[in-house]
Motif scaffolding. Structure first.
Motif, PDB file in Angstrom:
ATOM      1  N   SER A  25      48.392  84.532 -60.513  1.00 49.48           N
ATOM      2  CA  SER A  25      47.250  83.975 -59.781  1.00 49.48           C
ATOM      3  C   SER A  25      47.515  82.577 -59.251  1.00 49.48           C
ATOM      4  CB  SER A  25      46.011  83.943 -60.692  1.00 49.48           C
ATOM      5  OG  SER A  25      45.661  85.236 -61.115  1.00 49.48           O
ATOM      6  N   PHE A  26      48.431  81.842 -59.890  1.00 45.31           N
ATOM      7  CA  PHE A  26      48.638  80.445 -59.517  1.00 45.31           C
ATOM      8  C   PHE A  26      49.953  80.206 -58.774  1.00 45.31           C
ATOM      9  CE2 PHE A  26      46.019  80.086 -63.497  1.00 45.31           C
ATOM     10  CZ  PHE A  26      44.839  79.856 -62.824  1.00 45.31           C
ATOM     11  N   VAL A  27      50.529  81.272 -58.259  1.00 46.82           N
ATOM     12  CA  VAL A  27      51.757  81.112 -57.477  1.00 46.82           C
ATOM     13  C   VAL A  27      51.454  80.270 -56.239  1.00 46.82           C
ATOM     14  CG1 VAL A  27      53.485  82.314 -56.115  1.00 46.82           C
ATOM     15  CG2 VAL A  27      52.745  83.273 -58.294  1.00 46.82           C
ATOM     16  N   GLY A  28      52.224  79.208 -56.051  1.00 43.15           N
ATOM     17  CA  GLY A  28      52.033  78.342 -54.898  1.00 43.15           C
ATOM     18  C   GLY A  28      50.934  77.319 -55.050  1.00 43.15           C
ATOM     19  N   ALA A  29      50.315  77.247 -56.226  1.00 41.75           N
ATOM     20  CA  ALA A  29      49.223  76.288 -56.431  1.00 41.75           C
ATOM     21  C   ALA A  29      49.771  74.882 -56.640  1.00 41.75           C
ATOM     22  CB  ALA A  29      48.385  76.697 -57.635  1.00 41.75           C
ATOM     23  N   LEU A  30      49.030  73.880 -56.168  1.00 43.35           N
ATOM     24  CA  LEU A  30      49.309  72.483 -56.467  1.00 43.35           C
ATOM     25  C   LEU A  30      48.503  72.106 -57.699  1.00 43.35           C
ATOM     26  CD1 LEU A  30      49.112  70.974 -52.857  1.00 43.35           C
ATOM     27  CD2 LEU A  30      51.160  71.568 -54.164  1.00 43.35           C
ATOM     28  N   MET A  31      49.174  71.697 -58.767  1.00 44.13           N
ATOM     29  CA  MET A  31      48.495  71.435 -60.026  1.00 44.13           C
ATOM     30  C   MET A  31      48.428  69.937 -60.296  1.00 44.13           C
ATOM     31  SD  MET A  31      49.048  73.069 -63.815  1.00 44.13           S
ATOM     32  CE  MET A  31      50.639  72.314 -64.134  1.00 44.13           C
ATOM     33  N   PHE A  32      47.252  69.484 -60.754  1.00 42.72           N
ATOM     34  CA  PHE A  32      47.033  68.080 -61.072  1.00 42.72           C
ATOM     35  C   PHE A  32      46.600  67.974 -62.526  1.00 42.72           C
ATOM     36  CE2 PHE A  32      46.294  68.779 -56.614  1.00 42.72           C
ATOM     37  CZ  PHE A  32      47.008  67.751 -56.016  1.00 42.72           C
ATOM     38  N   ARG A  33      47.383  67.229 -63.299  1.00 46.58           N
ATOM     39  CA  ARG A  33      47.077  67.004 -64.705  1.00 46.58           C
ATOM     40  C   ARG A  33      46.312  65.689 -64.862  1.00 46.58           C
ATOM     41  NH1 ARG A  33      47.636  71.460 -67.978  1.00 46.58           N
ATOM     42  NH2 ARG A  33      49.683  72.454 -67.741  1.00 46.58           N
TER      43      ARG A  33
END
Length: 451
Positions: A231-239
């Motif tokens: 589901s998160f392929v290609g997502a930009l993730m912010f921690r």
């Protein structure tokens, strides 16, 4: 007419407006990732967590209108039918026959952090995207009076099951397995002692083992699904980038992911909330709330096109650290929506800045939670099943546990199975509690280190 579940479906991203389910904990994350309510041509499509679709065509043989039933007695509704706390949208066919019932709480992403008194039912129609769905279908939307007994009290059980767009927190087989385990244990124990039938003892122990075993299957299956999810392929993730120390749980779990069509917020206990990026109910603006007197940054609101706050990130824990400024800039660039600063309007007699804010629960869940509170929120028994099971299963198993010291094979098997039941119930709970106390919920002073 609805299609039979199980037919093959297209997994392409449906065009907005799209209704997304309420936020879900990790064991149910596949629901919020997969289930959708959307329009395809002149057809209303309900997609469940297994990608099965039910289709309802607009027209003489399908749906003709939509009627919104707000909750009658709010207190009674919340107590007896919490999924209807913001009302139910009913799609009707010929002769006002109910075709599909959609409880708004099941399709409001922020349902878990908004109180029933904080959000009006009519606003919920906009926030879920259901009002836009009705408009796209081109059918009239009316408001009706709540029928006696609530929506879903009419019709037989099969009709209710098939025509309600809801998501079960746990699979149906799980409830059947637990019920069968408890009933089988009771019957077998009574038979063993009343009829002096020794072979009933291992049957009783085996039945009781079904209860923790069914829990284990659900949890392992959820872990496997989440691990293999794309589901998160290609997502930009912010921690998070906290200004001071934070717990390892918060730093590892909490995140904001930006996908082409969705914004996914994961809080400190792993609950996922999916918001759209387009349409009237999608994220259309970022607002940094600042203190009216000092100008201090307090939080970031995700707002939709109606100016309604959909999520709230405490600035102190997300953007006040060493990398916070960069992450704030990157988040604005990734979402590519207008951003502005606004002075926070404090509630009267407020003692903390978030008091009175509709999404004040986000401040707690999007921050490093107290260790005891985090264990409560993530504990399988307290958060999902019910904590009494941890006491009841060992007590019920103790009835046959002495069989471990018996020379008779049936009694020994009963004792062995009872020991397995106790271990299956207690070991995961104890392991989780110890992991939390000594590692996961300890504060890490160097919060920027990749943990």
């Amino acid at each position: 007419m609805a299609e039979q579940p199980g037919q093959s479906v297209s997994l392409r991203q449906p065009a907005e407006p799209v209704a997304r389910p309420a936020g879900a904990l990790p064991h149910n994350a596949h629901v919020v990732r997969r289930a959708r309510l959307y329009v395809e041509g002149h057809t209303l499509v309900v997609r469940d967590a297994r990608f099965r679709e039910r289709r309802y065509v607009v027209g003489a043989d399908g749906i003709r209108q939509a009627v919104f039933y707000p909750p009658g007695d709010l207190w009674e509704t919340v107590q007896k039918r919490p999924v209807e706390r913001w009302g139910v949208l009913v799609f009707k066919g010929e002769a006002e026959r109910d075709v599909l019932r959609v409880p708004l709480a099941a399709w409001l992403p922020e349902a878990g952090v908004v109180g029933a008194m904080d959000l009006g039912p009519s606003k919920c129609l906009d926030r879920t995207g259901l009002r836009d769905l009705v408009a796209t279908l081109g059918i009239p939307l009316e408001e009706g009076l709540q029928p006696t007994g609530g929506i879903g009290a009419q019709g037989d059980s099969r009709e209710i099951r098939l025509d309600r767009a809801v998501h079960a927190d746990l699979p149906r087989w799980h409830s059947w397995a637990r019920g069968l385990g408890m009933f089988g244990w009771f019957v077998a124990v009574v038979t063993a002692f009343a009829a002096d039938l020794i072979w009933a003892m291992p049957v009783a122990a085996c039945a009781l083992l079904l209860i923790p075993a069914s829990d284990g299957v659900v949890r392992i299956a959820a872990w496997w699904r989440n691990r293999r999810s794309d589901s998160f392929v290609g997502a930009l993730m912010f921690r998070p980038s906290p200004e001071a120390g934070a717990t390892r749980r918060f730093l590892r779990t909490a995140s904001v992911r930006v996908l082409p069509h969705d914004v996914v917020l994961t809080n400190a206990v792993g609950e996922e909330r999916w918001l759209g990026r387009t349409g009237a109910h999608g994220v259309a603006r970022l607002v940094r709330l600042v203190a009216p007197t000092t100008g201090e940054s307090l939080a970031v609101e995700f707002q939709d096109r109606n100016g309604e706050a959909r999520a709230l990130l405490p600035w102190k824990y997300w953007f006040a650290g060493r990398q916070g400024r960069d992450r704030w800039s990157e988040l604005k660039a990734a979402l590519d929506v207008p951003a502005a600063d606004e002075k926070l309007r404090h509630a009267k007699n407020a003692t903390v800045w978030w008091q009175g804010h509709m999404l004040s629960a986000d401040v707690r869940k999007m921050s490093p939670m107290d260790a005891k509170e985090a264990r409560k929120e993530t504990d399988w028994h307290r958060a999902v099943i019910g904590r009494n099971e941890l006491l009841a299963l060992p007590l019920f198993s103790a009835v046959l546990l002495a069989g471990l010291f018996s020379d008779e094979l049936p009694a020994f098997l009963a004792g062995l199975l009872s020991a397995l039941t106790i271990a299956a119930a207690l070991v995961p709970a104890v392991g989780s509690a110890l992991g939390s106390r000594f590692s996961y919920d300890k504060v890490i002073e160097k919060a920027e280190v990749n943990v």
